[in-house]
Design an enzyme around this catalytic site. Structure first.
Site, PDB file in Angstrom:
ATOM      1  N   SER A  34      -9.854  -6.444  55.068  1.00 32.65           N
ATOM      2  CA  SER A  34      -9.090  -5.194  54.993  1.00 32.65           C
ATOM      3  C   SER A  34      -8.285  -4.961  56.266  1.00 32.65           C
ATOM      4  CB  SER A  34     -10.065  -4.032  54.795  1.00 32.65           C
ATOM      5  OG  SER A  34      -9.420  -2.797  55.025  1.00 32.65           O
ATOM      6  N   TYR A  47      -2.426  -2.526  54.357  1.00 30.77           N
ATOM      7  CA  TYR A  47      -2.059  -1.122  54.221  1.00 30.77           C
ATOM      8  C   TYR A  47      -0.845  -0.933  55.105  1.00 30.77           C
ATOM      9  CZ  TYR A  47      -6.354   0.772  52.047  1.00 30.77           C
ATOM     10  OH  TYR A  47      -7.382   1.101  51.194  1.00 30.77           O
ATOM     11  N   THR A  92      -2.038  -3.334  48.978  1.00 34.57           N
ATOM     12  CA  THR A  92      -2.707  -2.301  48.183  1.00 34.57           C
ATOM     13  C   THR A  92      -1.725  -1.170  47.911  1.00 34.57           C
ATOM     14  OG1 THR A  92      -4.835  -2.899  49.100  1.00 34.57           O
ATOM     15  CG2 THR A  92      -4.664  -0.699  48.140  1.00 34.57           C
ATOM     16  N   LYS A 139      -2.327  -4.952  44.655  1.00 38.26           N
ATOM     17  CA  LYS A 139      -3.667  -4.504  44.241  1.00 38.26           C
ATOM     18  C   LYS A 139      -3.599  -3.016  43.900  1.00 38.26           C
ATOM     19  CE  LYS A 139      -8.376  -4.019  46.152  1.00 38.26           C
ATOM     20  NZ  LYS A 139      -8.493  -2.600  46.515  1.00 38.26           N
ATOM     21  N   HIS A 166      -9.355   0.991  42.697  1.00 34.87           N
ATOM     22  CA  HIS A 166      -9.944   1.160  44.018  1.00 34.87           C
ATOM     23  C   HIS A 166     -11.425   1.571  43.909  1.00 34.87           C
ATOM     24  CE1 HIS A 166      -7.980   1.372  48.133  1.00 34.87           C
ATOM     25  NE2 HIS A 166      -9.206   1.724  48.448  1.00 34.87           N
TER      26      HIS A 166
END
Ligand code: FNR
Length: 376
Positions: A105, A129, A154, A250, A274
């Protein structure tokens, strides 16, 4: 006895401080979407085929030219270092040993270079992100230099989902102890002692060199998921220009968005809500999967995550057209209970259950699984 993922969840709940467990388990609003993920998977029926030779069952899949030993990988989850110090390294190592990918992440607590160095033979995917484009480009460039195999953007977090448990627990970054949090730590001494020498984990990938934690305001922005909301389909060209490998989105649930992704040169989709942590009204991931599969019509691989808790759930998603699936919370439960070994044990449970399901269904390869959808 730790026989299944639910056993690991319960054990994780007892070993973790309340605020950490609630952060992992938490969902948006009232948890409807998270429950739909599980409920809709449970409602699917797969019909066995009989009298087939199942002495050999092959669970492998090929994804972007690489062979995965199993048709699942570890989903990106932020703050793994809160579950165990260096949680990202432990998960990446468990995934590498199982022959499956690990997704790191943007909100990880370890530098992406260190995670890759810890599991150099593993397959790492980088999740992105975008809070600031400049910072995002630097992460992408670093991931590219360090041999990350795929980039996962994402797209279901234009703003954070409403996570009321975190609010009630006073969980924020940088970490500021309140009397309630202090009591939580005191009543979980093993976790606290393990964490104490390292201090509270921070987001390690937020500076250009990845050499430090970034500013306090950037840390807070990432925890609050204060994203760049001006990001649109046209912005993907910028990312495409930076990243040479497979680029995935995603958080796609709508058939029209799947078609838009094809038009914009995306290489793969992850059907996901999510884990029920964003829009509580979203459909379950498993129910959205068939429409996305139909929309892309075999042109790019479609993955799915959300609610996978049994090997049989993996079989269901593959029967409905997923190339592979990802798990988020299950390996975090394993990590909480037993570090790398705990995560490995969770992966093994899923693998063993999948082999049993496939054998019961008469499926010797994952390509046989759609044949179990009799009557559809
Ligand atoms: C997540 N998820 C997530 N997704 C992402 O793209 N970036 C992130 O940083 C995070 N962080 C995160 C933290 C925690 C604690 C959880 C549980 C989840 C979502 C994750 O990738 C995945 O979509 C879901 O976890 C899948 O659902 P299950 O397997 O947890 O039911």
């Amino acid at each position: 006895m730790l026989l299944n993922i639910e056993d690991y969840r319960r054990r994780a709940r007892s070993v973790l401080p309340r605020f950490v467990y609630d952060y992992i388990e938490g969902s948006a609003d009232d948890g409807h979407c998270m429950r739909r993920n599980a409920g809709d998977l449970a409602a699917i029926e797969l019909t066995p085929r009989v009298l087939r030779d199942t002495t050999q069952v092959d669970t492998s899949v090929e994804v972007f030219g690489r062979k995965w030993a199993l048709p699942f990988g570890i989903a990106p989850t932020g703050l793994n270092g809160l579950v165990r110090p260096e949680g990202d390294r432990l998960l990446a190592s468990a995934a590498a040993a199982a022959g499956i990918p690990f997704s790191l992440s943007t909100a990880s607590n370890m530098r992406l270079e260190d995670v890759h160095a810890a599991a150099p033979v593993g397959m790492q995917w980088m999740q992105l992100y975008i809070m600031h484009r400049e910072m995002a480009s630097q992460i992408v460039e670093r991931a590219q230099k360090d041999d990350y195999q795929a980039l996962v953007l994402t797209v279901d977090v234009p703003v954070s989902g409403n996570r009321e448990l975190d609010l009630r627990n006073g969980f924020r970054m940088p970490f500021r102890p309140t009397p309630r949090l202090a009591w939580d730590l005191v009543s979980h001494p093993r976790w606290s002692l393990r964490m104490a020498p390292r201090g509270a984990p921070d987001f390690a990938n937020l500076t250009p060199s990845g050499s430090g934690a970034g500013s306090a305001s950037m840390q807070a922005a990432l925890l609050a998921r204060a994203m760049d909301r001006s990001l649109v389909w046209e912005s993907l060209a910028w990312l495409r220009g930076l990243w040479k490998g497979p680029l995935l989105l995603k958080g796609v649930l709508h058939g029209d968005d799947a078609r838009m992704a094809l038009d914009h040169g995306i290489d793969g989709l992850i059907v996901s809500n999510h884990g029920g942590r964003q829009n509580d009204a979203s459909p379950s991931a498993i129910s959205a999967l068939p429409r996305v599969v139909r929309a892309v019509d075999g042109r790019i691989p479609v993955f799915m995550d959300g609610g996978i808790r049994r090997g049989g759930d993996v079989a269901k998603a593959l029967a409905l057209g997923a190339t592979a699936v990802f798990v988020g919370r299950p390996t975090l439960y394993g990590l909480a209970v037993g570090g790398q070994q705990g995560a490995a044990a969770v992966l093994k449970i899923l693998a063993d259950e999948l082999v049993r399901s496939m054998t019961l269904l008469g499926a010797t390869t994952v390509r046989d699984l759609p044949g179990s959808l009799d009557g559809r």
